[in-house]
Structures are given as C-alpha cells and as structure tokens.
Write a protein that holds these residues in place. Structure first.
Motif, mmCIF file in Angstrom:
data_model
loop_
_atom_site.group_PDB
_atom_site.id
_atom_site.type_symbol
_atom_site.label_atom_id
_atom_site.label_comp_id
_atom_site.label_asym_id
_atom_site.label_seq_id
_atom_site.Cartn_x
_atom_site.Cartn_y
_atom_site.Cartn_z
ATOM 1 N N HIS A 60 45.259 42.910 45.341
ATOM 2 C CA HIS A 60 46.010 42.681 44.116
ATOM 3 C C HIS A 60 45.753 41.322 43.463
ATOM 4 O O HIS A 60 46.237 41.088 42.348
ATOM 5 N N CYS A 61 45.039 40.443 44.155
ATOM 6 C CA CYS A 61 44.767 39.124 43.570
ATOM 7 C C CYS A 61 43.324 38.691 43.839
ATOM 8 O O CYS A 61 43.080 37.642 44.453
ATOM 9 N N PRO A 62 42.339 39.479 43.373
ATOM 10 C CA PRO A 62 40.949 39.020 43.482
ATOM 11 C C PRO A 62 40.713 37.895 42.487
ATOM 12 O O PRO A 62 41.562 37.611 41.619
ATOM 13 N N THR A 63 39.574 37.244 42.578
ATOM 14 C CA THR A 63 39.315 36.132 41.663
ATOM 15 C C THR A 63 39.246 36.589 40.207
ATOM 16 O O THR A 63 39.484 35.787 39.302
ATOM 17 N N THR A 64 38.968 37.873 39.984
ATOM 18 C CA THR A 64 38.967 38.380 38.606
ATOM 19 C C THR A 64 40.379 38.300 38.012
ATOM 20 O O THR A 64 40.542 38.024 36.815
ATOM 21 N N ALA A 65 41.386 38.531 38.846
ATOM 22 C CA ALA A 65 42.769 38.424 38.373
ATOM 23 C C ALA A 65 43.132 36.970 38.101
ATOM 24 O O ALA A 65 43.878 36.672 37.151
ATOM 25 N N VAL A 66 42.622 36.060 38.925
ATOM 26 C CA VAL A 66 42.863 34.635 38.709
ATOM 27 C C VAL A 66 42.208 34.198 37.402
ATOM 28 O O VAL A 66 42.797 33.464 36.599
ATOM 29 N N ARG A 67 40.983 34.666 37.173
ATOM 30 C CA ARG A 67 40.276 34.312 35.944
ATOM 31 C C ARG A 67 40.975 34.868 34.704
ATOM 32 O O ARG A 67 40.935 34.272 33.628
#
Length: 371
Positions: A23-30
């Motif tokens: 649920h929180c891959p780096t794509t979500a952080v970006r």
C-alpha cells in the motif's frame, strides 16, 4: 541482557512490512511529492483501521493497550517505507502528551478520536530558528486565550488540533494548551520533504484548554521529547536499512569496466560504513526501547543516544547512496532523493543533532551525579 524483540513482535514487523510494501510503494510516495495532497489520506485510513494509531493508548480510551515495543516495530516500518502520513506528529507527540499529562476527562474526550484516526494532532513549540528553550517562547495565554505565532509546525496545516507551548498566565514558566484548528490560521510552508508538510500558525485570542499543571509546560515537553526521540530514531533506522539495501543492490547490478561496481574498494568502504552506522543506531534503539517500555531512569540518556546515532546513520546512508549511484543518483527519476529528503526532515523535526548532543552530555552528567 537481550534487548531484541520477541517472536510475536517480529511477526508484527513482517505483517507491517508486507502491508506497507503493498500500500505504500515509492510510487505512492512520489504521488504525494509531485502532487497537491499534503499526505496520503487513503493510507492514513488503512493505518487507522489496522489499529496502529492506537497501539499504546489504553483500552479504556479506545486503544489497543500494547507496549512501546510494538510501536517501535511499526515506527521502523513506517520509516522504511517513507510513509507520507502524519503518524509521528499525531502518535509520538499529541497522543503522548495527552496520555501522560491530560486529565482523565481530557483523555476520555480526545484519545479515542486519535486512536481511530478521526482527528490528527501535532505539537507547536518553535517560534524562531534558535534552539528550543522556554526563554524563546513569546506566545502568551490570558484567560485561556492564546496569542502568538509558531513556525515550522510539522503537519500543522493538516492537524485538527495542536498542543501549543505558551508563557504561563502566572508568568512563572510555560504551559501547554489544546487548541482546535478552527481557532487559528494556518499557512503551509515549503520544506525539503513535501511528503511531510509544515505550517506557520497564527493565534489571535484563540480559545484553548490547559493540559497538565500551569507553569510546567517545558518539563512536560522535555519528557515527551525523550519518548518521541526513540520512536523517531526507529523511523530513521528503518529508512537507513532501506537506503543501505538500495545502495547494495545497485552496487551488485551496476557494471563498470566489465565488473560490478560493488567489487571496487571505494564502494565497499561506503557500504561497510553505512552498515556500521546503521548497526550502531539499531543497537542504541534496542536499548532505548527497553528504557522506554520500562520507564527506566536511563531514558533521557538512551533517548539522546538514539537520536544522535540515528540522525548520523540516516544522513550518512542517504548521502552515500546518492554517491554510489553516481550521476544517476542526482536525477529526479531515481528514488535516492526520497530518502535524502526524509533524512534531512527527520534530523530537524524534533530539535537538531547539535541540540540532542547537548542533551546527551547533560543526561550523562546527571547520571554520573546520581551514581
């Protein structure tokens, strides 16, 4: 003596890591970094549904009533995943202050809402760029009305309430007041890590409610800083581990002159030093968590030790990770910047490294006096 976590806590770590990986891959952080949302609201709701916000809040106040060991495990995984949510502000600071210093009636009113994620809280204490101290506080309380200005309030623009450090009405110290967001103005401030927002808050006769004893605000904040420092350190340790893994994998897969760059001595030294600093910080955090869970007399000393070593480890790892990646490490497309941003943010979020070094010296001297 073994300070490591139990099998049950290790299982919690595995579950938390699996959840955040999904649920929180780096794509979500970006998405938060490059977008307009101040934090990941969907992730916040999921985290609340899992009970993470309620970890150490007693069951009588709507929490799970678990120990700081479980909260430390969750903190490490949140740091490892760079979760773009106001977890530290609401859990390590706001909830802790209410739990430790709020009256039973205040705990019954406010903690259940914090436990289920219905509201977000934070702490507002800084008023200038100097070191935090009671002498720097100009915000005042008169007849329960707060007037003043606070800067660099982490998550201040998304918080439903803030706990504000003010000059005591009696003029003999500082006090803490609970103030709802409708009572003050918020101005979002750009920071090095846009995935964790900051704000300047303005109070003009804002209605507040006193928490704890009037005139003892600084003592209460100092106590919660020690507890929060250990949890912040776990976030930094988690981020350091993730950064080290990223650098190691790149060093093994990136070839130069017909061989992996990890085979070159210069890269080996970088990775080895990252590992040493990470291991030292983790070791300090294990001991710090033991003092935190047992409310041990060494808590101030352990907290300052955790804080200093974790700041140094995380910053060094993120800096050397960029260097390991070479020219590509400086590009927007690579994720090195995400960890570097978070490392710099966390290094100042609870007082600077130098401030904590001073606290470490003071705690050591006080311990020697007691001994």
């Amino acid at each position: 003596m073994n300070f490591e976590f139990s099998k049950e806590q290790d299982i919690l770590r595995e579950q938390a890591r699996a959840f955040l990986t999904q649920h929180c891959p780096t794509t979500a952080v970006r998405k938060i970094l490059e977008g307009n949302d101040p934090f990941d609201k969907d992730l916040w709701k999921k985290v609340a549904d899992l009970g993470w916000l309620a970890t150490v809040i007693p069951e009588e106040y709507g929490g799970l009533g678990l120990s700081y060991y479980e909260l430390a495990v969750i903190a490490e995984e949140i740091g490892r995943a760079l979760a773009p949510i106001p977890f530290s502000s609401s859990v390590y600071l706001a909830s802790e202050l209410i739990l430790s210093d709020g009256s039973p009636e205040q705990c019954r009113r406010w903690l259940p809402q914090l436990a289920n994620g219905e509201v977000i809280g934070t702490l507002a204490f800084a008023e200038n760029l100097g070191r935090p101290s009671p002498q720097n506080i100009q915000t005042v309380a008169r007849d329960g009305k707060i007037t003043g200005r606070k800067i660099a309030v982490t998550d201040g623009d998304v918080a439903d309430f803030v706990i504000v450090l003010v000059q005591s009405e009696k003029g003999d110290g500082t006090s803490l007041y609970y103030v709802e967001s409708k009572e003050f103005s918020q101005e979002t401030v750009d920071s090095i890590d846009p995935t964790r927002s900051h704000a300047t808050l303005e109070f003009h006769d804002a209605c507040g409610e006193l928490i704890g004893a009037d005139g003892h605000g600084w003592e209460m904040i100092n106590a919660v800083f020690d507890r929060a420092a250990i949890l912040f350190a776990w976030e930094q340790v988690g981020g350091t581990e993730s950064t080290l893994s990223q650098a190691t994998e790149y060093a093994k897969s990136r070839y130069a002159f017909g061989r992996p760059i990890g085979s070159f001595q210069a890269i080996k030294y970088k990775l080895a030093n990252m590992y040493i600093k990470h291991t030292l910080a983790r070791s300090n955090c294990y001991y710090g968590t033991w003092t935190l869970a047992g409310d041990h007399a060494d808590l101030p000393l352990a907290a300052a030790t955790c804080r200093v070593s974790a700041i140094q480890a995380y910053y060094y790892a993120t800096k050397e990770n960029i260097q390991t990646h070479g020219g590509m490490g400086f590009t927007w497309e690579f994720d090195c910047q995400l960890y570097y941003r978070r490392a710099k943010f966390l290094s100042l979020n609870l007082g600077s490294e130098h401030w904590w070094q001073d606290r470490l010296i003071t705690a050591h001297e006080q311990r020697n006096l007691v001994a």
